[in-house]
Design an enzyme around this catalytic site. Structure first.
Site: not given
Length: 301
Positions: A85, A181, A230, A239, A242
């Site tokens: 994260c 992703h 997410e 994110c 991301g």
């Protein structure tokens, strides 16, 4: 030495933080016992109506390897543990420094598959070396069997068959930033079907561990807007991984030049990536805010 506690009525201390609106419950697992907490209990803690409320729960633990200062674990709002994260990593280093757990700056922190280098800057921003992006399908993981594909500069885009709004293919770039992703470019971010299409992409059978669905609108070669659905959390205000994945995919498609400012609904991030040299991917550098909201104590039932 911590005394083992029952999960019935266990009180824990926490800090609520956010990074560009992506919000977290940060727990000190060094100075309090956080063992034997179930997925359902993590889920209850993250619940916005009946718990503290957060996109993810972050655990600060003692390192298990000699080249790291701390161990960093992440649980999504659905209670499942995940690998990485980005926004949380910035909050992690801010928490460790603010609570006097270390005076080191930068810090080296172990996550599921690697060690991150985190640096708190004098301007309050936090810079994170996120490591190199991963493109090998088995390591993402991603199964491209049976999927149509097109080549766009250095990036291969894969057509994911989707049902929403009608049978159609969504062309995505696929990579991992420690977590998987699928990134696509859209013409208008506000009208993009993030909430309708995102859950279907997240659960697509091509991704055996599910995937984060990213939607980016190109503003210019150094600026994008981004929304991410997410894995295990739904759409969040920001994110970090991301943002890294979107910029890497955009550079590989020859749509962007490093560094790139990423506008999310919760704030701005800056992502820098120098590409691939001698068949080795360079690390991605993410810079952004980390803010403490409040501290408290709650009971896990």
């Amino acid at each position: 030495m911590n005394t083992p506690l029952s999960n019935v009525g266990r009180k824990i201390r926490f800090t609520k933080m956010h990074g560009a609106g992506n919000d977290f419950i940060v727990l000190n697992g060094i100075e309090q016992d956080l063992s034997n907490i179930s997925q359902t209990q993590w889920q209850s803690l993250a619940h916005r109506q009946f718990g503290v409320g957060a996109d993810q729960i972050l655990l600060v633990e003692k390192a298990t390897r000699p080249d790291a200062d701390f161990r960093y674990r992440i649980f999504n709002a659905d209670g499942g543990e995940v690998e990485q994260c980005g926004n949380g990593s910035r909050c992690f280093v801010r928490y460790v420094l603010d609570h006097g757990l270390s005076t080191k700056n930068p810090l080296r922190v172990e996550v599921a598959h690697t060690v991150l280098t985190l640096h708190s800057r004098p301007d309050g921003q936090v810079e994170v070396n996120m490591g190199a992006p991963i493109f090998e399908h088995s390591h993402i993981p991603f199964n491209a069997a049976g999927l149509a594909s097109v080549q766009e500069f250095q990036e291969t885009l894969y057509a994911l068959p989707l049902n929403y709004p009608a049978m159609h293919d969504s062309f995505v770039g696929v990579l991992s930033m420690g977590n998987p992703h699928a990134v696509q470019v859209v013409g208008n971010l506000e009208s993009a079907p993030v909430l309708q299409e995102g859950p279907e992409i997240e659960e697509h059978p091509a991704f055996p561990k599910r995937v984060n669905a990213g939607y980016m609108q190109i503003m210019n070669r150094n600026e994008i807007e981004l929304r991410v659905y997410e894995r295990g959390a739904g759409e969040t205000l920001a994110c970090g991984t991301g943002a890294c994945a979107a910029v890497v995919s955009g550079i590989r498609r020859d749509l962007l030049d490093s560094p790139v400012k990423v506008h999310t609904r919760g704030g701005d991030l800056q992502i820098a990536w120098d590409g691939i040299a001698n068949n080795v991917a360079k690390p991605v550098i993410m810079t952004g805010p980390a803010v403490t909201v409040f501290e408290g104590e709650t009971e896990i039932k």
